[in-house]
Scaffold this active site. Structure first.
Site, PDB file in Angstrom:
ATOM      1  N   HIS A 125     -25.030  15.514   0.949  1.00  0.00           N
ATOM      2  CA  HIS A 125     -24.526  16.876   0.750  1.00  0.00           C
ATOM      3  C   HIS A 125     -23.846  17.040  -0.606  1.00  0.00           C
ATOM      4  O   HIS A 125     -23.017  17.930  -0.774  1.00  0.00           O
ATOM      5  CB  HIS A 125     -23.571  17.247   1.894  1.00  0.00           C
ATOM      6  N   GLU A 181      -6.643   2.124  -7.284  1.00  0.00           N
ATOM      7  CA  GLU A 181      -5.223   1.866  -7.477  1.00  0.00           C
ATOM      8  C   GLU A 181      -4.970   0.650  -8.377  1.00  0.00           C
ATOM      9  O   GLU A 181      -4.105   0.698  -9.254  1.00  0.00           O
ATOM     10  CB  GLU A 181      -4.644   1.610  -6.077  1.00  0.00           C
ATOM     11  N   GLU A 210     -10.181   3.632   2.410  1.00  0.00           N
ATOM     12  CA  GLU A 210      -9.167   2.651   2.018  1.00  0.00           C
ATOM     13  C   GLU A 210      -9.706   1.722   0.916  1.00  0.00           C
ATOM     14  O   GLU A 210      -8.990   1.379  -0.026  1.00  0.00           O
ATOM     15  CB  GLU A 210      -8.722   1.851   3.257  1.00  0.00           C
ATOM     16  N   TRP A 263      14.912 -10.161   8.304  1.00  0.00           N
ATOM     17  CA  TRP A 263      14.091  -8.940   8.261  1.00  0.00           C
ATOM     18  C   TRP A 263      13.995  -8.524   9.716  1.00  0.00           C
ATOM     19  O   TRP A 263      13.268  -9.129  10.495  1.00  0.00           O
ATOM     20  CB  TRP A 263      12.723  -9.267   7.669  1.00  0.00           C
ATOM     21  N   LYS A 296       6.265   1.400  -5.093  1.00  0.00           N
ATOM     22  CA  LYS A 296       6.109   0.920  -3.714  1.00  0.00           C
ATOM     23  C   LYS A 296       6.590   1.954  -2.702  1.00  0.00           C
ATOM     24  O   LYS A 296       6.046   2.078  -1.630  1.00  0.00           O
ATOM     25  CB  LYS A 296       6.883  -0.393  -3.565  1.00  0.00           C
ATOM     26  N   ASN A 298      13.379 -17.897  12.715  1.00  0.00           N
ATOM     27  CA  ASN A 298      12.368 -16.964  12.230  1.00  0.00           C
ATOM     28  C   ASN A 298      11.251 -16.938  13.279  1.00  0.00           C
ATOM     29  O   ASN A 298      10.721 -17.996  13.617  1.00  0.00           O
ATOM     30  CB  ASN A 298      11.832 -17.453  10.877  1.00  0.00           C
ATOM     31  N   GLY A 299      10.925 -15.750  13.776  1.00  0.00           N
ATOM     32  CA  GLY A 299       9.876 -15.656  14.797  1.00  0.00           C
ATOM     33  C   GLY A 299      10.307 -14.652  15.854  1.00  0.00           C
ATOM     34  O   GLY A 299      11.248 -13.879  15.640  1.00  0.00           O
ATOM     35  N   ARG A 355      11.135 -12.866   2.041  1.00  0.00           N
ATOM     36  CA  ARG A 355      10.810 -12.866   3.470  1.00  0.00           C
ATOM     37  C   ARG A 355      11.678 -11.873   4.259  1.00  0.00           C
ATOM     38  O   ARG A 355      11.489 -11.686   5.451  1.00  0.00           O
ATOM     39  CB  ARG A 355      11.010 -14.266   4.066  1.00  0.00           C
ATOM     40  N   LYS A 370      -7.926   1.368  -2.675  1.00  0.00           N
ATOM     41  CA  LYS A 370      -7.453   0.073  -3.207  1.00  0.00           C
ATOM     42  C   LYS A 370      -8.067  -0.182  -4.576  1.00  0.00           C
ATOM     43  O   LYS A 370      -7.395  -0.629  -5.492  1.00  0.00           O
ATOM     44  CB  LYS A 370      -7.830  -1.098  -2.279  1.00  0.00           C
ATOM     45  N   CYS A 411      11.489 -13.685   8.557  1.00  0.00           N
ATOM     46  CA  CYS A 411      12.821 -14.013   8.065  1.00  0.00           C
ATOM     47  C   CYS A 411      12.704 -15.335   7.325  1.00  0.00           C
ATOM     48  O   CYS A 411      11.650 -15.965   7.342  1.00  0.00           O
ATOM     49  CB  CYS A 411      13.799 -14.215   9.218  1.00  0.00           C
TER      50      CYS A 411
HETATM   51  C1  F6R Z   1      -1.575   2.330  -1.420  1.00  0.00           C
HETATM   52  C2  F6R Z   1      -0.220   2.617  -0.999  1.00  0.00           C
HETATM   53  C3  F6R Z   1       0.206   4.024  -0.875  1.00  0.00           C
HETATM   54  C4  F6R Z   1       1.118   4.216   0.342  1.00  0.00           C
HETATM   55  C5  F6R Z   1       1.693   5.635   0.394  1.00  0.00           C
HETATM   56  C6  F6R Z   1       2.515   5.869   1.634  1.00  0.00           C
HETATM   57  O1  F6R Z   1      -1.820   0.959  -1.466  1.00  0.00           O
HETATM   58  O2  F6R Z   1       0.548   1.722  -0.761  1.00  0.00           O
HETATM   59  O3  F6R Z   1      -0.892   4.885  -0.784  1.00  0.00           O
HETATM   60  O4  F6R Z   1       0.371   3.953   1.481  1.00  0.00           O
HETATM   61  O5  F6R Z   1       2.498   5.857  -0.724  1.00  0.00           O
HETATM   62  O6  F6R Z   1       3.546   4.956   1.725  1.00  0.00           O
HETATM   63  P1  F6R Z   1       4.282   4.668   3.090  1.00  0.00           P
HETATM   64  O7  F6R Z   1       3.335   3.992   3.998  1.00  0.00           O
HETATM   65  O8  F6R Z   1       5.438   3.791   2.711  1.00  0.00           O
HETATM   66  O9  F6R Z   1       4.716   5.996   3.638  1.00  0.00           O
END
Ligand code: F6R
Length: 609
Positions: A505, A489, A482, A73, A604, A97-98, A27, A486, A2
């Site tokens: 394989h 992406e 992962e 938050w 996002k 906050n905490g 935040r 990353k 927060c």
């Molecule tokens: C990669 C990324 C996406 C999300 C995916 C699922 O960095 O952010 O692959 O992980 O779109 O999103 P959530 O976790 O919000 O269901």
């Protein structure tokens, strides 16, 4: 996470606090509030659900020169006006906050003394405690705060306003950020520098276990015993845009750094070291129900799916409960075989991913209990799942998930430990050892971050590559996936994550001197196996970047670059290897001048099928 602010001076407290809060919206932004003393010294409290602009729209015209504010938050209690800060008890108003870890026992004790609670928050205990001690020793606001802090356990950055002390604010800090801004005939309190940069660039950093009395013309810092401390004043040279990212060039890098604190937040209040167990208020499964589980089905997408794969290794390895992991998009059309004895765990940082939501609805129709792991309080997933565990990573602005992923992993570790304990698959000693190693993880992450130039150099060396491979085994195989996700992406380099043993394989055919291979190789029962895989790769002339334990003197003989990670229990190593692959992707994208926080074609929150 927060944001808190405070102002005392000769200016218009309302507009200053609102402006400051807007700079802290990163935040949290699910509700907000202000407490002010008006011209007659009377307290006025305003709260509203939603963003700061919503709070602004309900404020009457009011003249005030002192106040505190908060942007929330949610972690305890849903986003709502009643749960929004400031919380009030008698003449005391508090923003915080905490997390107060022992709030439940404090609440029960305070209720038995006649204090009435109106919210679901942990913060309200602080307001009542300060009020209680202030009533016992009137006239000493700092003393009342000090007494309250002696009985709370947890983390806090907080600010207190009282109509009985119109010429001062008091504040304190433990494990949550807090700064004081110094002005001419005015002073400021804030969680972070952007909040005050419009008004002053003179700053004092409040350290852990320090308290501050802030008046119009003076600031005094004390330790929690009340001894005065001398503090240095810093001049901030950043412009506002840089300050919002705390001086980092991108939100992604800032969020990678925030992992040290987000891990703390995820752990807070959940470890029971004495008993050798873990506790989740929100789990909704008693011991008998856990013992009866026949299967766990994890549903998630993207990065959250990779977290789910780590979960599979944990649940199967530590609890013996058969676990499957499916993509939401596949699961929903797969005619799944589910029974009421299956626990369905949905992992989603946003809580809004359409495919994961649809898959969970499908699972619920089979009579399964559904448990959500999400970062967003009040999200659709948290409302639809039978129960929800919050990851408490704070808002993530960069599209690439970083700190939310680490927090998902931490929740999965805690869940697996709890299930293993309940199913008698882990004794209290082993749990205590693991919890003590977990507590060290933020410090280990910090060490990796301090060594980031090494990773930056490595990224620069291979940034012109067209293809990359990431390989890992066992619990680090999902981290290979992962790392590849990353990299593709944000740097737009084609990358593949593979179980190291699978290279032979098929994919070995693609390796050549132009294809770097990241081998995730902490020491464990598959270490010798991955060394063999590294030799297979080297014999195809590919360059190998190894992520290895810092005490591994062997691996450098076989690879081109070693990125060391601090030694931990190998089952916890994904919490460290992840940070390396995040930084590698970040610096590669930086080298290639990519749009790091907003990669092309991505969003996002993916609310469409
Ligand atoms: C990669 C990324 C996406 C999300 C995916 C699922 O960095 O952010 O692959 O992980 O779109 O999103 P959530 O976790 O919000 O269901």
């Amino acid at each position: 996470m927060c944001g808190i602010v405070g102002y005392i001076g000769e200016g218009d407290a309302v507009s200053i606090l609102i402006e400051s809060l807007k700079k802290l919206e990163y935040r949290g932004y699910d509700s907000a509030g202000l407490a002010l003393l008006d011209d007659e010294g009377k307290p006025q409290v305003f709260k509203s659900e939603g963003e700061i602009s919503q709070l602004e729209s309900i404020l009457p015209k009011l003249s005030s020169c002192v106040g505190i504010g908060h942007t929330r938050w949610a972690t305890h209690g849903k986003p709502s006006t009643v749960n929004a800060h400031p919380h009030v008890s008698g003449s005391i108003c508090v923003v915080h906050n905490g997390i107060i870890e022992n709030y439940q026992e404090l609440k029960e004790a305070l209720e038995s003394e006649g204090f009435i609670f109106v919210s679901d928050t942990d913060t309200e205990v602080l307001a009542h405690l300060i009020n209680k001690y202030h009533t016992e020793h009137p006239g000493d606001l700092a003393g009342a705060l000090k007494s309250a802090l002696e009985v709370v356990r947890g983390s806090y950055a907080l600010a207190v306003l009282s109509e009985e002390h119109p010429h001062e604010l008091v504040a304190a800090r433990k494990d949550s950020p807090l700064i004081i801004g110094l002005g001419e005939n005015e002073n400021f309190i804030a969680s972070d520098i952007p909040a005050i940069l419009k008004y002053t660039n003179r700053v004092i950093y409040v350290d852990n276990l320090e308290m501050v009395t802030v008046k119009k013309t003076s600031v005094q810092v004390f330790d929690l015993e009340g001894n005065p401390k001398t503090k240095e004043e810093h001049i901030i040279q950043w412009d506002l845009e840089a300050a919002e990212k705390a001086g980092y060039p991108h939100f992604m890098l800032k969020e990678i750094h925030e992992q040290t604190s987000s891990i703390h937040e995820t752990l807070a209040g959940r470890l029971q070291e004495l008993e050798g167990d873990v506790t989740f208020e929100e789990l909704g499964l008693d011991k008998e129900q856990i013992r009866k589980l026949q299967r766990i089905e994890i549903i998630a997408c993207g990065t959250s799916y990779n977290a789910g794969l780590v979960g599979k290794y944990l649940f199967e390895g530590q609890t013996g409960i058969h676990t499957d992991v499916d993509n939401g998009s596949e699961f929903r059309y797969s005619n799944p075989v589910l029974a009421p004895s299956t626990l369905v765990i949905a992992i989603t940082q946003s809580g809004e991913t359409a495919d994961t939501l649809a898959a969970v609805r499908e699972a619920a129709s089979y009579g399964c209990k559904t448990l959500a792991i999400t970062n967003v309080v009040g999200s659709t997933m948290s409302r639809e799942a039978s129960n929800t565990i919050y990851t408490r990573a704070g808002p993530e602005i960069g599209v690439a998930a970083t700190k939310s992923f680490i927090s998902q992993l931490v929740v999965l570790y805690l869940l697996a430990i709890h299930f293993a304990r309940v199913c008698s698959m882990m004794d209290a000693d082993r749990v205590r050892k693991l919890l003590s190693e977990l507590r060290k993880i933020p410090g280990h992450v910090d060490r990796i971050l301090m060594d980031k130039e090494r990773i930056q150099k490595c990224a620069a060396r291979f940034s012109a590559s067209k293809d990359y491979f990431f390989i890992g085994r066992n619990i680090n195989y999902p981290i290979a996936l992962e790392g590849a996700l990353k990299l593709k992406e944000i740097s737009y380099i084609h990358a593949e994550g593979y179980a190291a043993g699978e290279l032979k394989h098929g994919p070995l055919a693609l390796l050549s001197k132009d294809v770097p291979v990241v081998a995730i190789a902490p020491q464990g029962h598959t270490y010798d196996k991955i060394l063999s895989n590294i030799r297979e790769v080297k014999s195809r002339e590919a360059s190998v970047i190894a992520i290895a334990d810092s005490d591994d003197n062997e691996i450098s003989k076989y690879v081109d670059v070693v990125i060391p990670i601090p030694k931990t229990d190998v089952i916890l190593s994904p919490l460290l290897t992840t940070v390396v692959v995040q930084l590698l992707a970040y610096y590669t994208a930086l080298e290639r001048d990519c749009s790091i926080d907003k990669p092309r074609n991505l969003a996002k929150s993916v609310t469409v099928e």
